[in-house]
Motif scaffolding. Structure first.
Motif, PDB file in Angstrom:
ATOM      1  N   TRP A   4       0.811  -1.216   0.000  1.00 23.47           N
ATOM      2  CA  TRP A   4       0.000   0.000   0.000  1.00 23.47           C
ATOM      3  C   TRP A   4       0.846   1.269   0.000  1.00 23.47           C
ATOM      4  N   LEU A   5       2.163   1.110  -0.057  1.00 22.24           N
ATOM      5  CA  LEU A   5       3.045   2.280  -0.013  1.00 22.24           C
ATOM      6  C   LEU A   5       3.966   2.295  -1.224  1.00 22.24           C
ATOM      7  N   LEU A   6       4.076   3.456  -1.851  1.00 18.56           N
ATOM      8  CA  LEU A   6       5.054   3.693  -2.908  1.00 18.56           C
ATOM      9  C   LEU A   6       6.031   4.715  -2.359  1.00 18.56           C
ATOM     10  N   THR A   7       7.299   4.355  -2.262  1.00 15.58           N
ATOM     11  CA  THR A   7       8.275   5.234  -1.614  1.00 15.58           C
ATOM     12  C   THR A   7       9.442   5.530  -2.546  1.00 15.58           C
ATOM     13  N   TYR A   8       9.977   6.737  -2.381  1.00 15.64           N
ATOM     14  CA  TYR A   8      11.165   7.163  -3.103  1.00 15.64           C
ATOM     15  C   TYR A   8      12.090   7.881  -2.130  1.00 15.64           C
ATOM     16  N   ASP A   9      13.379   7.565  -2.213  1.00 19.73           N
ATOM     17  CA  ASP A   9      14.385   8.248  -1.396  1.00 19.73           C
ATOM     18  C   ASP A   9      15.330   9.022  -2.294  1.00 19.73           C
ATOM     19  N   GLY A  10      15.727  10.188  -1.812  1.00 19.97           N
ATOM     20  CA  GLY A  10      16.666  11.005  -2.554  1.00 19.97           C
ATOM     21  C   GLY A  10      16.015  11.748  -3.699  1.00 19.97           C
ATOM     22  N   VAL A  11      16.840  12.487  -4.413  1.00 18.34           N
ATOM     23  CA  VAL A  11      16.397  13.256  -5.576  1.00 18.34           C
ATOM     24  C   VAL A  11      17.219  12.816  -6.779  1.00 18.34           C
ATOM     25  N   ASP A  12      16.545  12.349  -7.810  1.00 18.83           N
ATOM     26  CA  ASP A  12      17.199  11.923  -9.042  1.00 18.83           C
ATOM     27  C   ASP A  12      16.580  12.709 -10.192  1.00 18.83           C
ATOM     28  N   THR A  32      -3.458  16.648  -9.288  1.00 17.48           N
ATOM     29  CA  THR A  32      -2.232  17.437  -9.201  1.00 17.48           C
ATOM     30  C   THR A  32      -1.032  16.513  -9.159  1.00 17.48           C
ATOM     31  N   ARG A  33      -0.092  16.739 -10.054  1.00 15.89           N
ATOM     32  CA  ARG A  33       1.129  15.939 -10.074  1.00 15.89           C
ATOM     33  C   ARG A  33       1.870  16.051  -8.751  1.00 15.89           C
ATOM     34  N   GLY A  34       2.667  15.023  -8.460  1.00 20.92           N
ATOM     35  CA  GLY A  34       3.364  14.984  -7.168  1.00 20.92           C
ATOM     36  C   GLY A  34       4.630  15.803  -7.122  1.00 20.92           C
ATOM     37  N   ALA A  35       4.584  17.014  -7.631  1.00 22.66           N
ATOM     38  CA  ALA A  35       5.742  17.904  -7.604  1.00 22.66           C
ATOM     39  C   ALA A  35       5.909  18.500  -6.207  1.00 22.66           C
ATOM     40  N   ALA A  36       7.116  18.909  -5.908  1.00 28.56           N
ATOM     41  CA  ALA A  36       7.371  19.580  -4.640  1.00 28.56           C
ATOM     42  C   ALA A  36       6.620  20.903  -4.592  1.00 28.56           C
ATOM     43  N   ALA A 100      18.353  15.291   3.131  1.00 28.47           N
ATOM     44  CA  ALA A 100      17.562  14.062   3.065  1.00 28.47           C
ATOM     45  C   ALA A 100      16.236  14.377   2.395  1.00 28.47           C
ATOM     46  N   CYS A 101      15.756  13.431   1.619  1.00 27.25           N
ATOM     47  CA  CYS A 101      14.460  13.593   0.955  1.00 27.25           C
ATOM     48  C   CYS A 101      13.795  12.224   0.853  1.00 27.25           C
ATOM     49  N   HIS A 102      12.609  12.134   1.382  1.00 27.21           N
ATOM     50  CA  HIS A 102      11.858  10.873   1.346  1.00 27.21           C
ATOM     51  C   HIS A 102      10.425  11.189   0.968  1.00 27.21           C
ATOM     52  N   ARG A 103       9.903  10.448  -0.008  1.00 24.81           N
ATOM     53  CA  ARG A 103       8.505  10.591  -0.413  1.00 24.81           C
ATOM     54  C   ARG A 103       7.783   9.278  -0.187  1.00 24.81           C
ATOM     55  N   ARG A 104       6.554   9.374   0.290  1.00 27.42           N
ATOM     56  CA  ARG A 104       5.764   8.172   0.542  1.00 27.42           C
ATOM     57  C   ARG A 104       4.327   8.429   0.119  1.00 27.42           C
ATOM     58  N   LEU A 105       3.846   7.619  -0.827  1.00 26.68           N
ATOM     59  CA  LEU A 105       2.459   7.701  -1.268  1.00 26.68           C
ATOM     60  C   LEU A 105       1.680   6.571  -0.611  1.00 26.68           C
ATOM     61  N   ASP A 106       0.727   6.940   0.209  1.00 27.62           N
ATOM     62  CA  ASP A 106      -0.146   5.981   0.884  1.00 27.62           C
ATOM     63  C   ASP A 106      -1.341   5.730  -0.034  1.00 27.62           C
ATOM     64  N   LEU A 107      -1.318   4.576  -0.697  1.00 22.21           N
ATOM     65  CA  LEU A 107      -2.354   4.269  -1.673  1.00 22.21           C
ATOM     66  C   LEU A 107      -3.691   3.981  -1.011  1.00 22.21           C
ATOM     67  N   THR A 113       3.184  12.022   1.378  1.00 24.28           N
ATOM     68  CA  THR A 113       3.997  12.585   2.454  1.00 24.28           C
ATOM     69  C   THR A 113       5.403  12.869   1.950  1.00 24.28           C
ATOM     70  N   TRP A 114       5.899  14.055   2.272  1.00 26.84           N
ATOM     71  CA  TRP A 114       7.289  14.429   1.990  1.00 26.84           C
ATOM     72  C   TRP A 114       8.015  14.644   3.321  1.00 26.84           C
ATOM     73  N   LEU A 115       9.222  14.102   3.430  1.00 26.60           N
ATOM     74  CA  LEU A 115      10.097  14.352   4.575  1.00 26.60           C
ATOM     75  C   LEU A 115      11.407  14.922   4.032  1.00 26.60           C
ATOM     76  N   LEU A 116      11.736  16.119   4.485  1.00 24.95           N
ATOM     77  CA  LEU A 116      12.928  16.813   3.993  1.00 24.95           C
ATOM     78  C   LEU A 116      13.794  17.291   5.153  1.00 24.95           C
TER      79      LEU A 116
END
Length: 704
Positions: A4-12, A32-36, A100-107, A113-116
């Protein structure tokens, strides 16, 4: 892995567009796109907000011609929310070091959620936790809850919350040379603790209104307004280690909405009356719970389950029950980006098998989108010298043909004639969907009403398009689903003759229309005896060509040259866009037995092997299991899968005909968007038909 979670770490930077598309939040009305929040379009990031059915038309100069294009409008950006410490720089990509940058999409809940952790030029470190939602409960509301924590500094924290319409449609590189400034600023101001923005689209003159209420506990407020932009700055004293919570609630309305006095007044009222983030989140979560109770598709594999959840999530964000109140179709790339200009193609053909049994109220609304455009489709048929309704290959606001007359080949740098409007089979897709909806609902009133009207008008068009030649009916000058073959080398007129998919599905349609008339009652359907006779004759006399013991994709296909597949793969590696490769070489796929995607195999996909056999037998052609197997193998070896739909179709067909050969296509279909298998296309918008097709592969077979 949590499915149920889609996560991304860092910025690429190379993956940012893909991540933005896959972390889009929407509710069927707006997405709305998941832009910062602090980002602007900079070649890496691309904030985009899209409203279902909100299009605008502009004129561009292309290759010496004036060309009109209608786009799904990139609406004003409601996300902007940033901060600065003690008069320093406002935080934005490039203005500070990202630790640090962490993104988490709770489906399950539809929350991003963004953690910076960031360090500014003065060495101050700040932590940011952001939660974002686009309400599935109230389609006009979206919200942010942000906690900003000074980790190693004490002083003045300033928070800026803004609404911004100073943007253009520029999310697709190949369109950037075309006109894209769709928003005309009207009003940007503050009223109490609410900032408001009103714009109007340039040609369609749709008013889009946004209003935002931002709360910073103890903050001292100042507002700023420029043309097309308004901001609310709030300042508060902070101490190291103490987090400050910021809430931003935004309302969006357009002049197309019902039961409002004006878009601006409706947005203002909604923003003022809206509850806080936590209450909105509770209602939003309950709405998603109700959707998931109807929508879930399961797998025993956790990785597959995550993809299924993600694809169902994005399908429902584009086509939620809120769509039942709108006049909107199925945008091929969702409400997630600007590829294909947000147009409606035939993708509902792949969406209905999943949606219809679970959300028939949505599929009925999608069929009404087509039905409301019957007058335009009838006019198009008459203008082409035909009867009935000729639906466009690409549809937008009013149902006229939106397919571009030119398309750009980035390999050769040339603008080329685009003949894909000749894909008349889009009308057959409308008819299949109408019939599928009836099969699910069993609603005879639907057949006697607008559903039957759709079936009948499409049948009338194909009855007038077909020409009796001897004892068979032929259909000439069209394109099939393949798209690589748009004509014959040496023939001036575009299109191919007797495309097997078009002709067989026309025979299928004629039988369904006759059945629909019987089910609804002949006294309730306006159709003449002469028409019924023509339909019945076509149901048993459509022409289908064969060569080498297999169905010919179209008349003359067997005479085409074989392509050196191994040679092209060695030279180019990825040959999904074989058409572009050949054109850049001065060649054309019209010379070769080479298909972009499933064409003949679409018949197996829609009808099943038995259903196809029945139609061919009724048409008087010999057909058996051996012919079916030969046909599948023949086209399997001659398809380059340049469309995400191709893997879906091949996976389903091979699962029934060649089970051992289906797995590679199933894997590709699963990964089509989550891994962006086409290399950069998902960043421009998800592939909604492919996502829905994957879900269908894991559920019951398509309705026959």
């Amino acid at each position: 892995m949590d499915p149920w979670l889609l996560t991304y770490d860092g910025v690429d930077p190379a993956l940012e567009g893909l991540r933005e598309a896959l972390t889009t939040l929407g509710n069927g009305y707006v997405a709305t796109r998941g832009a910062a929040c602090e980002a602007s379009a900079d070649g890496v990031r691309y904030p985009g907000t899209y409203l279902a059915g909100c299009y605008d038309r502009l004129t561009s100069q292309v290759a010496g011609r004036a060309v009109d294009n209608e786009d799904l409008v990139n609406a004003p950006n409601w996300l902007p929310l940033t901060f600065r410490a003690d008069g320093g720089d406002w935080f934005a990509p490039g203005s500070a070091e990202i630790l640090a940058c962490h993104r988490r999409l709770d489906l399950r809940r539809g929350v991003l959620t963004w953690l910076l952790r960031v360090r500014d030029g003065a060495g101050r470190t700040t932590g940011v936790q952001q939660h974002r939602l686009v309400s599935m409960d109230d389609p006009h509301l979206a919200a942010l809850a942000v906690t900003i924590t000074p980790e190693d500094w004490t002083g003045l924290l300033e928070v800026r919350s803004a609404l911004d319409s100073r943007l253009v449609n520029a999310g697709v590189a190949r369109y950037r040379g075309l006109a894209g400034r769709h928003l005309i600023p009207v009003i940007a101001h503050a009223c109490g603790d609410v900032i408001e923005l009103l714009v109007r689209t340039a040609a369609s003159r749709v008013e889009i209104a946004l209003a935002a209420r931002t709360i910073v506990a103890g903050g001292q407020r100042r507002t700023h307004a420029e043309q097309g932009w308004v901001a609310d700055d709030q300042a508060v004293r902070v101490r190291a280690g103490d987090g400050i919570r910021v809430e931003k609630v935004v309302a969006v309305y357009t002049s197309r909405d019902r039961a409002i006095a004006s878009a601006a007044e409706a947005a203002r009222t909604a923003a003022v009356r809206a509850e806080g983030f936590d209450a909105l989140l509770e209602r939003h979560t309950r709405a998603w719970e109700r959707l998931w109770s109807r929508a879930r598709v399961t797998s025993e594999d956790a990785g597959v389950q995550q993809i299924l959840n993600l694809y169902a999530f994005h399908l429902l964000q584009t086509l939620s029950p809120h769509v039942a109140e709108l006049d909107a179709g199925v945008p091929a790339r969702g409400l997630h980006g600007e590829a294909y200009r947000g147009h409606v193609f035939w993708d509902e053909l792949f969406v209905f098998p999943y949606l219809a049994p679970r959300f028939p109220e949505i599929t009925e609304a999608l069929l009404r989108y087509r039905w409301r455009r019957l007058p335009e489709a009838r006019w198009a048929a008459r203008a082409a010298g035909h009867s009935g309704a000729m639906f466009p290959w690409q549809s937008g606001s009013d149902g006229r043909e939106e397919t571009p007359t030119l398309h750009f080949n980035p390999r050769s740098g040339r603008w080329l004639t685009d003949n894909s409007h000749l894909q008349r089979h889009v009308g057959l897709a409308v008819a299949v969907n109408a019939w599928r909806h009836y099969q699910v609902t069993g609603d005879s009133d639907f057949l006697a009403g607008f559903g039957g009207e759709l079936l009948l008008e499409v049948a009338r068009f194909f009855a007038s398009l077909a020409v009796r030649e001897g004892d068979r009916y032929a259909i000439r000058g069209v394109m099939g689903p393949d798209e690589y073959h748009d004509g014959y080398v040496g023939r001036a007129e575009p299109g191919v003759d007797n495309n097997a998919y078009t002709n067989v599905m026309t025979a299928w349609l004629m039988r369904r229309v006759l059945e629909a008339v019987d089910l609804a009652g002949a006294d309730r359907v306006r159709v003449s005896a002469r028409e019924l006779e023509r339909f019945a004759d076509m149901a048993s006399r459509m022409r289908v060509d064969f060569h080498d013991g297999v169905i010919s994709q179209f008349e003359g296909y067997g005479n085409l040259a074989e392509l050196d597949w191994d040679g092209y793969r060695r030279t180019y590696g990825d040959i999904r866009r074989l058409d572009r490769i050949l054109e850049a070489e001065g060649d054309t796929p019209n010379r070769y037995k080479a298909s972009k995607q499933a064409d003949v195999l679409m018949l197996f996909h829609l009808l099943g092997e038995d259903g196809l056999a029945k139609i061919l037998t009724r048409l008087g052609y010999g057909w058996d299991a051996g012919a079916a197997a030969r046909t599948v193998d023949y086209y399997l070896a001659r398809t380059c899968h340049g469309s995400t739909l191709s893997a879906v179709v091949h996976a389903g067909v091979l699962a029934r005909v060649r089970p051992g050969a289906s797995e590679p296509f199933l894997v590709e279909a699963l990964n089509s968007d989550v891994r962006d298998v086409q290399g950069g296309t998902t960043a421009e918008g998800i592939h909604l038909g492919a996502m829905a097709g994957v879900l269908s592969l894991f559920t019951e077979p398509a309705c026959r």
